[in-house]
Write a protein that holds these residues in place. Structure first.
Motif, PDB file in Angstrom:
ATOM      1  N   SER A  41       0.844  -1.190   0.000  1.00 49.17           N
ATOM      2  CA  SER A  41       0.000   0.000   0.000  1.00 49.17           C
ATOM      3  C   SER A  41       0.882   1.243   0.000  1.00 49.17           C
ATOM      4  O   SER A  41       1.852   1.313   0.750  1.00 49.17           O
ATOM      5  CB  SER A  41      -0.870  -0.024   1.258  1.00 49.17           C
ATOM      6  N   GLY A  42       0.566   2.159  -0.903  1.00 52.66           N
ATOM      7  CA  GLY A  42       1.352   3.397  -0.973  1.00 52.66           C
ATOM      8  C   GLY A  42       2.558   3.307  -1.884  1.00 52.66           C
ATOM      9  O   GLY A  42       3.346   4.240  -1.972  1.00 52.66           O
ATOM     10  N   SER A  43       2.715   2.185  -2.600  1.00 52.29           N
ATOM     11  CA  SER A  43       3.891   2.050  -3.452  1.00 52.29           C
ATOM     12  C   SER A  43       3.731   2.782  -4.777  1.00 52.29           C
ATOM     13  O   SER A  43       4.670   2.868  -5.559  1.00 52.29           O
ATOM     14  CB  SER A  43       4.206   0.569  -3.682  1.00 52.29           C
ATOM     15  N   GLY A  44       2.527   3.290  -5.056  1.00 46.78           N
ATOM     16  CA  GLY A  44       2.342   4.122  -6.246  1.00 46.78           C
ATOM     17  C   GLY A  44       1.540   3.483  -7.361  1.00 46.78           C
ATOM     18  O   GLY A  44       1.531   3.981  -8.481  1.00 46.78           O
ATOM     19  N   LYS A  45       0.843   2.405  -7.054  1.00 49.27           N
ATOM     20  CA  LYS A  45       0.111   1.673  -8.102  1.00 49.27           C
ATOM     21  C   LYS A  45      -1.024   2.513  -8.689  1.00 49.27           C
ATOM     22  O   LYS A  45      -1.156   2.647  -9.908  1.00 49.27           O
ATOM     23  CB  LYS A  45      -0.442   0.349  -7.539  1.00 49.27           C
ATOM     24  N   THR A  46      -1.842   3.081  -7.823  1.00 49.63           N
ATOM     25  CA  THR A  46      -2.970   3.888  -8.309  1.00 49.63           C
ATOM     26  C   THR A  46      -2.453   5.116  -9.055  1.00 49.63           C
ATOM     27  O   THR A  46      -2.973   5.484 -10.103  1.00 49.63           O
ATOM     28  CB  THR A  46      -3.875   4.307  -7.131  1.00 49.63           C
ATOM     29  N   THR A  47      -1.404   5.717  -8.522  1.00 49.32           N
ATOM     30  CA  THR A  47      -0.807   6.886  -9.181  1.00 49.32           C
ATOM     31  C   THR A  47      -0.396   6.531 -10.599  1.00 49.32           C
ATOM     32  O   THR A  47      -0.659   7.266 -11.546  1.00 49.32           O
ATOM     33  CB  THR A  47       0.421   7.349  -8.379  1.00 49.32           C
ATOM     34  N   GLN A  59     -10.828   1.500  -7.772  1.00 52.54           N
ATOM     35  CA  GLN A  59     -10.833   0.884  -6.445  1.00 52.54           C
ATOM     36  C   GLN A  59     -12.174   1.137  -5.753  1.00 52.54           C
ATOM     37  O   GLN A  59     -12.743   0.267  -5.134  1.00 52.54           O
ATOM     38  CB  GLN A  59      -9.705   1.523  -5.637  1.00 52.54           C
TER      39      GLN A  59
HETATM   40  N1  LIG Z   1      -3.542  13.312  -4.331  1.00 54.67           N
HETATM   41  C1  LIG Z   1      -2.392  13.050  -3.695  1.00 54.67           C
HETATM   42  N2  LIG Z   1      -1.631  14.063  -3.215  1.00 54.67           N
HETATM   43  C2  LIG Z   1      -0.468  13.827  -2.589  1.00 54.67           C
HETATM   44  N3  LIG Z   1       0.022  12.595  -2.384  1.00 54.67           N
HETATM   45  C3  LIG Z   1      -0.675  11.538  -2.821  1.00 54.67           C
HETATM   46  C4  LIG Z   1      -1.923  11.708  -3.504  1.00 54.67           C
HETATM   47  N4  LIG Z   1      -2.397  10.482  -3.837  1.00 54.67           N
HETATM   48  C5  LIG Z   1      -1.487   9.603  -3.374  1.00 54.67           C
HETATM   49  N5  LIG Z   1      -0.452  10.218  -2.774  1.00 54.67           N
HETATM   50  C6  LIG Z   1       0.736   9.569  -2.199  1.00 54.67           C
HETATM   51  O1  LIG Z   1       1.405   8.848  -3.207  1.00 54.67           O
HETATM   52  C7  LIG Z   1       1.833   7.594  -2.749  1.00 54.67           C
HETATM   53  C8  LIG Z   1       1.319   6.477  -3.630  1.00 54.67           C
HETATM   54  O2  LIG Z   1      -0.090   6.425  -3.522  1.00 54.67           O
HETATM   55  P1  LIG Z   1      -0.976   5.426  -4.369  1.00 54.67           P
HETATM   56  O3  LIG Z   1      -2.380   5.788  -4.159  1.00 54.67           O
HETATM   57  O4  LIG Z   1      -0.480   5.428  -5.776  1.00 54.67           O
HETATM   58  O5  LIG Z   1      -0.623   4.035  -3.673  1.00 54.67           O
HETATM   59  P2  LIG Z   1      -1.166   2.570  -4.003  1.00 54.67           P
HETATM   60  O6  LIG Z   1       0.029   1.773  -4.367  1.00 54.67           O
HETATM   61  O7  LIG Z   1      -2.271   2.645  -4.983  1.00 54.67           O
HETATM   62  O8  LIG Z   1      -1.701   2.071  -2.582  1.00 54.67           O
HETATM   63  P3  LIG Z   1      -2.981   1.117  -2.247  1.00 54.67           P
HETATM   64  O9  LIG Z   1      -2.540  -0.284  -2.493  1.00 54.67           O
HETATM   65  O10 LIG Z   1      -3.192   1.368  -0.793  1.00 54.67           O
HETATM   66  O11 LIG Z   1      -4.129   1.549  -3.080  1.00 54.67           O
HETATM   67  C9  LIG Z   1       1.384   7.491  -1.296  1.00 54.67           C
HETATM   68  O12 LIG Z   1       2.491   7.723  -0.476  1.00 54.67           O
HETATM   69  C10 LIG Z   1       0.347   8.578  -1.129  1.00 54.67           C
HETATM   70  O13 LIG Z   1       0.444   9.146   0.134  1.00 54.67           O
END
Ligand SMILES: Nc1ncnc2c1ncn2[C@@H]1O[C@H](COP(=O)(O)OP(=O)(O)OP(=O)(O)O)[C@@H](O)[C@H]1O
Ligand SMILES: [Mg+2]
Length: 379
Positions: free
Chosen positions: A173-179, A219
């Protein structure tokens, strides 16, 4: 947002947050009352003040007029006309002061509105048209950070997904997948590097054309307070036959048959009248209806019961057929089906390969897998 608001009450109830929310509400009301009070007081103070000033001005002018008349500098007619004009001017003067308050309020509101208008518009993209992509997706040394102050969220990502291939992303979680997947519909643009569809950079295509190539199952399922048909055909004209087919492909036929008004049944705010699995399948039906060549799937982390899960899996199977799929996988079944798995850690790809291959490597993926194996999920 609307979804979060409509589900908020559950969190409040489950966590017994009523006293806290009531306190918050009371505090906000007190603040509001304070503002209203200040507004009324300043408004009420302004009036006697202007009256007072006007009276003083009137007295002075009257004194001068009387003085002039005693020294025969003015006629009686002139004197009366002067005093009448003085009296008449008081009322418009008062009105002028009364305008101040609404004017101030208007200026504040205008500031907010102009702030919104001044928000930069989305880039229109290049002029290149894209009717239907083959489905090749390529990331070239893509970097991204949320704002300059934050540390980079994605660092130097490079990979290619061939048309029709299923590419899964796993990572903590937080590794940047959604980004990462949010970069494809250009919700954000990379700060460095570029993304290509069919070997052409995204920025060269018309923005609407890029988005019409993508079906997005996120999600958080977002549904609108409308009929099932309108939710499935969202953004397009409703073709009832195609809606029916999409619903069938998403394993929702049974549900529709049970509903009194079939696909015309309203589902309530954010699909409140549906179960979690049904909501997910409705989102899948929407993606099937859109029939885009590239599918982006951010699987829900919430686990469903076995029966629901089976239906969702079957619906996904139909959806992914013949499309390039980028999937953030939490379900083991989805990961095993992927042609390639990319393991993300702190915004970087640390491993890639097939499921069996990665397990054999006994690295980060194997670790994640074993960690979550008992619950039959990989996160
Ligand atoms: N809108 C935003 N503004 C600033 N930081 C953000 C924003 N969205 C996400 N982040 C940060 O970017 C990083 C990656 O977030 P992301 O949502 O891509 O993680 P993820 O891999 O999809 O996690 P998960 O498995 O929990 O969905 C996190 O550290 C989060 O705090
Ligand atoms: Mg995510």
């Amino acid at each position: 947002m609307a979804g979060a608001a409509s589900r908020g009450y559950k969190v409040v109830k489950v966590h017994h947050g009523e006293p806290y929310e009531m306190k918050r509400f009371a505090a906000m009301s007190t603040r509001l009352r304070g503002y209203a009070m200040r507004m009324t007081v300043s408004g009420a103070l302004a009036q006697p003040l202007t009256q007072f000033l006007a009276s003083i001005a009137l007295a002075i002018v009257l004194a001068i007029a009387v003085m002039q008349s005693t020294t025969d500098q003015t006629t009686i007619g002139g004197f009366v006309a002067f005093v009448t004009a003085m009296l008449l001017i008081i009322s418009p003067l008062k009105h002028l002061i009364d305008i101040n308050q609404p004017l101030q309020r208007g200026v504040t509101a205008a500031e907010l509105i102009f702030g919104l208008i001044d928000e930069p518009a989305e880039p229109a993209g290049g002029g290149r048209a894209l009717l239907r992509a083959q489905g090749k997706v390529e990331f070239q040394q893509v970097c991204f950070s949320y704002g300059q102050a934050n540390a980079p969220t994605l660092r130097d990502l490079s990979f290619t997904v061939a048309p029709g291939e299923v590419c899964a992303f796993v990572g903590q979680s937080g590794s940047g997948k959604t980004t990462l997947i949010n970069l494809l519909p250009r919700f954000f643009d990379p700060s460095a590097g570029q993304i290509l569809i069919d070997d052409v950079p995204l920025t060269e295509y018309c923005l609407t054309d890029v988005r019409s190539q993508l079906a997005f199952v996120s999600q958080e399922v977002v549904l609108f307070n409308d009929s099932i048909a309108a939710n499935v055909a969202y953004g397009q004209t409703i073709d009832r036959l195609r809606v029916e087919q999409a619903l069938a492909a998403a394993h929702l036929t049974e549900l529709i048959a049970e509903l009194p008004e079939g696909m015309d049944t309203a589902i309530g705010g954010n699909g409140m009248r549906l179960s979690g699995g049904q909501r997910q399948r409705l989102a899948i039906a929407r993606a099937i209806y859109k029939d885009a060549p590239i599918l982006i799937l951010d699987e829900a982390t919430s686990a469903l019961d076995a029966e629901s899960e089976r239906h969702v899996q079957a619906a996904l199977e139909v959806l992914m057929r013949g499309r390039t799929t980028l999937v953030i996988a939490h379900r083991l079944a989805t990961i095993e089906r992927a042609n390639r798995i990319l393991v993300l850690e702190a915004g970087q790809i640390v491993e890639q390969g097939g499921h069996a291959e990665l397990l054999q490597q006994n690295g980060r993926y194997a670790q994640l897998y074993h960690l979550q194996h008992q619950s039959q999920q990989v996160t």
